[in-house]
Scaffold this motif. Sequence first.
Motif, short mmCIF file in Angstrom:
data_model
loop_
_atom_site.label_atom_id
_atom_site.label_comp_id
_atom_site.label_asym_id
_atom_site.label_seq_id
_atom_site.Cartn_x
_atom_site.Cartn_y
_atom_site.Cartn_z
N ARG A 171 0.83 -1.21 0.00
CA ARG A 171 0.00 0.00 0.00
C ARG A 171 0.86 1.25 0.00
NH1 ARG A 171 -2.18 1.76 5.59
NH2 ARG A 171 0.09 2.05 5.62
N ALA A 207 -5.28 -1.14 -2.43
CA ALA A 207 -4.32 -1.79 -1.54
C ALA A 207 -4.60 -1.44 -0.08
CB ALA A 207 -2.89 -1.40 -1.91
N ALA A 208 -5.01 -0.17 0.17
CA ALA A 208 -5.33 0.23 1.54
C ALA A 208 -6.57 -0.50 2.06
CB ALA A 208 -5.54 1.75 1.59
#
Length: 340
Positions: A171, A207-208
């Motif tokens: 991330r 991704a977060a």
Amino acid sequence: MQRLRAFFLFCAGAHVPMLKRAPVETNKYAGIGGTIFFTGVLAAISAGYALWTVFNELWATLLFGLLWGLMIFNLDRYIVSSMKKRDNFWLEFRMALPRLVLAILIAVVISKPLELKIFDKEIQAELITMEQQVFKTQEDQVQVRYQARINELKANIALLNTEISRQAARRDTLALLAQQEADGTGGSRIRNLGPIYKAKKADADTAAAQLQAITIRNQQRINEYQQQLQSVDSAMKASIPLRSRLDGLASRLDALGRLTARSTPIRWTNWFIMLLFIAIECAPVFVKLISPRGPYDDLLQEHEHAFEIHRKQKMELRQLAYEKRMEQEKGLPKEGSLAG
């Protein structure tokens, strides 16, 4: 004083009426009797201390200590009184050798509890060290039994944390690429918030979101594994035996053995104490062995010789009476011949 001398003569196993006919031997046998008596007293004290460490009861200590002292006293008295002085030294030595061996064994048994008392402070310090070693060994054995499960749980937790760390690193990398695209320091090298930036920003946001989902999922599993670790740790602590104090006779003997093996002065002192008791225990036998033949020994041998002759005469008379009776029975006519 006369009563004390008579008591010591009794301890020596001497025949007092016969000893009165040889008064020069009185002091020798009184000394032998005194040695036997005090050896019995030391044996009673030694056994009493040994039994106190075992039972920790006053009545048991006094009773069994007294019985042991009386047994050693009676055994020593028999050993000395059974030795007879003859004109052949080597014959006397062969007769005394088993008694000397027995006296040495008795001395070793008597001396050991007193050695424990003499080195009591050093033994107490050594017992503390032995307790720590025993407890550490027991603790290590329990830990070995549970260590495989603990390692497995810790490895699972480490894998879950590694997965979270990797996703966080991914991330952060995508967020950095999006930021560099926005300020023109990376990517297309054009400072703008155009479609390339939006695409990279979307990848970073994805991704977060994945990191958040992985963190929530993995944290639940980590909490479960940590609860299992606490359960295993509680079971392991419950399995460790309570720390017990080493204070028995066997533990004291073991501690004394460790001290003598580690310390040269204590080892030599231990040997000297044992040799002292061996000398005390063997003293009556040695005195009887190396002392010259005296009037009492002559009177005793004369008495034994007279008894032996008297015994043989009685046996011969009985044999003669038996043979005479058998001859008379053979000379009588049988009942059948009388009837004819």
